[in-house]
Design an enzyme around this catalytic site. Structure first.
Site, PDB file in Angstrom:
ATOM      1  N   LYS A  29       0.837  -1.212   0.000  1.00  0.00           N
ATOM      2  CA  LYS A  29       0.000   0.000   0.000  1.00  0.00           C
ATOM      3  C   LYS A  29       0.872   1.262   0.000  1.00  0.00           C
ATOM      4  O   LYS A  29       0.598   2.218  -0.710  1.00  0.00           O
ATOM      5  CB  LYS A  29      -0.934  -0.008   1.224  1.00  0.00           C
ATOM      6  CG  LYS A  29      -2.027  -1.048   1.126  1.00  0.00           C
ATOM      7  CD  LYS A  29      -2.881  -1.138   2.389  1.00  0.00           C
ATOM      8  CE  LYS A  29      -3.768  -2.385   2.308  1.00  0.00           C
ATOM      9  NZ  LYS A  29      -4.726  -2.510   3.393  1.00  0.00           N
ATOM     10  N   GLN A  73      -5.262  -1.806   9.604  1.00  0.00           N
ATOM     11  CA  GLN A  73      -4.991  -3.089   8.948  1.00  0.00           C
ATOM     12  C   GLN A  73      -5.605  -4.236   9.747  1.00  0.00           C
ATOM     13  O   GLN A  73      -5.420  -4.325  10.961  1.00  0.00           O
ATOM     14  CB  GLN A  73      -3.464  -3.276   8.785  1.00  0.00           C
ATOM     15  CG  GLN A  73      -3.062  -4.476   7.960  1.00  0.00           C
ATOM     16  CD  GLN A  73      -3.554  -4.409   6.511  1.00  0.00           C
ATOM     17  OE1 GLN A  73      -3.640  -3.334   5.911  1.00  0.00           O
ATOM     18  NE2 GLN A  73      -3.894  -5.554   5.942  1.00  0.00           N
ATOM     19  N   ASP A  96     -11.441   2.454   3.764  1.00  0.00           N
ATOM     20  CA  ASP A  96     -11.661   1.008   3.654  1.00  0.00           C
ATOM     21  C   ASP A  96     -13.143   0.708   3.443  1.00  0.00           C
ATOM     22  O   ASP A  96     -13.495  -0.404   3.039  1.00  0.00           O
ATOM     23  CB  ASP A  96     -11.206   0.312   4.949  1.00  0.00           C
ATOM     24  CG  ASP A  96      -9.908  -0.447   4.786  1.00  0.00           C
ATOM     25  OD1 ASP A  96      -9.582  -0.807   3.640  1.00  0.00           O
ATOM     26  OD2 ASP A  96      -9.232  -0.688   5.803  1.00  0.00           O
TER      27      ASP A  96
HETATM   28  N1  LIG Z   1      -7.825  -2.685   6.602  1.00  0.00           N
HETATM   29  C1  LIG Z   1      -7.844  -3.715   5.749  1.00  0.00           C
HETATM   30  N2  LIG Z   1      -7.340  -4.888   6.130  1.00  0.00           N
HETATM   31  C2  LIG Z   1      -7.374  -5.939   5.254  1.00  0.00           C
HETATM   32  C3  LIG Z   1      -7.906  -5.779   3.956  1.00  0.00           C
HETATM   33  C4  LIG Z   1      -8.436  -4.522   3.593  1.00  0.00           C
HETATM   34  O1  LIG Z   1      -8.963  -4.313   2.462  1.00  0.00           O
HETATM   35  N3  LIG Z   1      -8.381  -3.519   4.517  1.00  0.00           N
HETATM   36  N4  LIG Z   1      -7.818  -6.816   3.034  1.00  0.00           N
HETATM   37  C5  LIG Z   1      -6.973  -7.958   3.300  1.00  0.00           C
HETATM   38  C6  LIG Z   1      -5.555  -7.863   2.842  1.00  0.00           C
HETATM   39  N5  LIG Z   1      -5.197  -6.832   1.852  1.00  0.00           N
HETATM   40  C7  LIG Z   1      -5.264  -5.536   2.176  1.00  0.00           C
HETATM   41  O2  LIG Z   1      -5.033  -5.103   3.264  1.00  0.00           O
HETATM   42  C8  LIG Z   1      -4.550  -7.166   0.619  1.00  0.00           C
HETATM   43  C9  LIG Z   1      -4.401  -8.464   0.209  1.00  0.00           C
HETATM   44  C10 LIG Z   1      -3.693  -8.760  -0.968  1.00  0.00           C
HETATM   45  C11 LIG Z   1      -3.139  -7.752  -1.735  1.00  0.00           C
HETATM   46  C12 LIG Z   1      -2.333  -8.004  -2.967  1.00  0.00           C
HETATM   47  O3  LIG Z   1      -2.079  -7.109  -3.720  1.00  0.00           O
HETATM   48  N6  LIG Z   1      -1.890  -9.235  -3.149  1.00  0.00           N
HETATM   49  C13 LIG Z   1      -1.016  -9.570  -4.247  1.00  0.00           C
HETATM   50  C14 LIG Z   1       0.050 -10.540  -3.760  1.00  0.00           C
HETATM   51  C15 LIG Z   1       0.943  -9.902  -2.758  1.00  0.00           C
HETATM   52  C16 LIG Z   1       2.147 -10.727  -2.384  1.00  0.00           C
HETATM   53  O4  LIG Z   1       2.612 -11.546  -3.179  1.00  0.00           O
HETATM   54  O5  LIG Z   1       2.657 -10.504  -1.262  1.00  0.00           O
HETATM   55  C17 LIG Z   1      -1.803 -10.253  -5.366  1.00  0.00           C
HETATM   56  O6  LIG Z   1      -2.842 -10.856  -5.078  1.00  0.00           O
HETATM   57  O7  LIG Z   1      -1.333 -10.174  -6.484  1.00  0.00           O
HETATM   58  C18 LIG Z   1      -3.297  -6.473  -1.313  1.00  0.00           C
HETATM   59  C19 LIG Z   1      -3.993  -6.187  -0.156  1.00  0.00           C
HETATM   60  C20 LIG Z   1      -6.949  -8.275   4.791  1.00  0.00           C
HETATM   61  N7  LIG Z   1      -6.820  -7.115   5.602  1.00  0.00           N
END
Ligand SMILES: Nc1nc2c(c(=O)[nH]1)N[C@@H](CN(C=O)c1ccc(C(=O)N[C@@H](CCC(=O)O)C(=O)O)cc1)CN2
Length: 265
Positions: A29, A73, A96
């Site tokens: 992020k 988060q 969010d």
């Molecule tokens: N406050 C929040 N907490 C959480 C959220 C949220 O939307 N708000 N969602 C999830 C996790 N999440 C964001 O926080 C999130 C998950 C995955 C990705 C992402 O880009 N993943 C990549 C792979 C990343 C890697 O290899 O490490 C992908 O899928 O290509 C971004 C955000 C729980 N908590």
């Protein structure tokens, strides 16, 4: 130049504890913010901090003029009330989209939330951009704690099922034209769960560590599903990065509204 610096959107991010997956998501992020000119600040609190300490930081960010969006988060350590903490975020800064006022407005037809949750919004955006006709299709959503994706899918289709607690979810998923999975169990959805031609949106994102190292894995067994699906979002590289884009979008919207309000008053 001075004016444009003053008008940069600002995002306040709170991390409680040291979960590896949360640290990695926050890193993504922050990097994305940097790329588009959003100024992000991360507040780290220790795993054993009190709810009062978290609420104090939320209050500080709520009052800070340079912070237009706030996110806490998730998940939080179990001794903290996610409900109390999310409720404390100012609705106008809830990028969010998890505040009950925003969720409530989203659930009620004809009302507009200030923010829609990023992953759910991303899921619908993928369907629209891929030209998937949603209305009239049978959509099935598995999982999701908050039922947000359900609201959005219900709003767009006339035929919808949910199978979060089913003993044999495959009996329902096999009928789906559009299948959305947000359970958090790697490889849960197998090829035989799917109808040929189905559109699969994999919203799962679980950090798996094994002999090959650590990586993020979705809910859907991709190798099997690709043989049945007409369209499928992979993990990584599917809904995750779109979720991040939606967060940037919501933050810019929050900043624009804040500046419009301040110009009016
Ligand atoms: N406050 C929040 N907490 C959480 C959220 C949220 O939307 N708000 N969602 C999830 C996790 N999440 C964001 O926080 C999130 C998950 C995955 C990705 C992402 O880009 N993943 C990549 C792979 C990343 C890697 O290899 O490490 C992908 O899928 O290509 C971004 C955000 C729980 N908590």
């Amino acid at each position: 130049m001075k004016n444009s610096i003053k008008k940069s959107p600002g995002l306040g991010i709170m991390l409680v504890g040291k979960r590896k997956d949360s640290q990695s998501f926050i890193h993504i992020k922050k990097k994305a913010c940097e790329e588009v000119g959003i100024i992000s600040e991360v507040v780290d609190l220790p795993e054993d901090c009190t709810e009062g300490e978290v609420l104090d930081v939320v209050s500080e960010l709520n009052h800070k003029e340079s912070v237009h969006g706030i996110l806490v988060q998730l998940p939080l350590p179990s001794h903290l009330s996610e409900q109390n903490i999310i409720n404390a975020v100012k609705v106008e800064k809830d990028v969010d989209g998890f505040h009950p006022v925003n969720i409530g407005n989203l659930a009620m037809m004809g009302r507009e939330p200030l923010f829609t949750p990023c992953a759910s919004k991303g899921c619908i955006e993928v369907l629209h951009r891929c030209g998937v006709e949603i209305m009239g299709k049978k959509a099935v959503v598995i999982g999701t704690n908050y039922r947000i994706t359900h609201f959005l899918v219900i709003a767009e289709t006339s035929c919808y099922s949910e199978c979060g607690t089913c003993i044999h979810p495959e009996e329902i998923t096999r009928e789906a034209d559009i299948l959305v999975s947000d359970v958090g169990v790697p490889n849960l959805v197998r090829g035989h769960w799917l109808k040929p031609g189905v559109v699969v949106i994999d919203m799962g994102s679980t950090l798996v560590t094994d002999s090959k190292g650590s990586r993020v894995t979705g809910d859907v067994c991709y190798e099997e599903a690709i043989l049945k699906a007409s369209l499928i979002t992979p993990v990584p590289g599917g809904v995750g990065p779109i979720t991040i884009s939606m967060l940037l979008y919501n933050t810019v919207e929050a900043a624009k509204r804040a500046y419009q309000w301040s110009e009016k008053s």
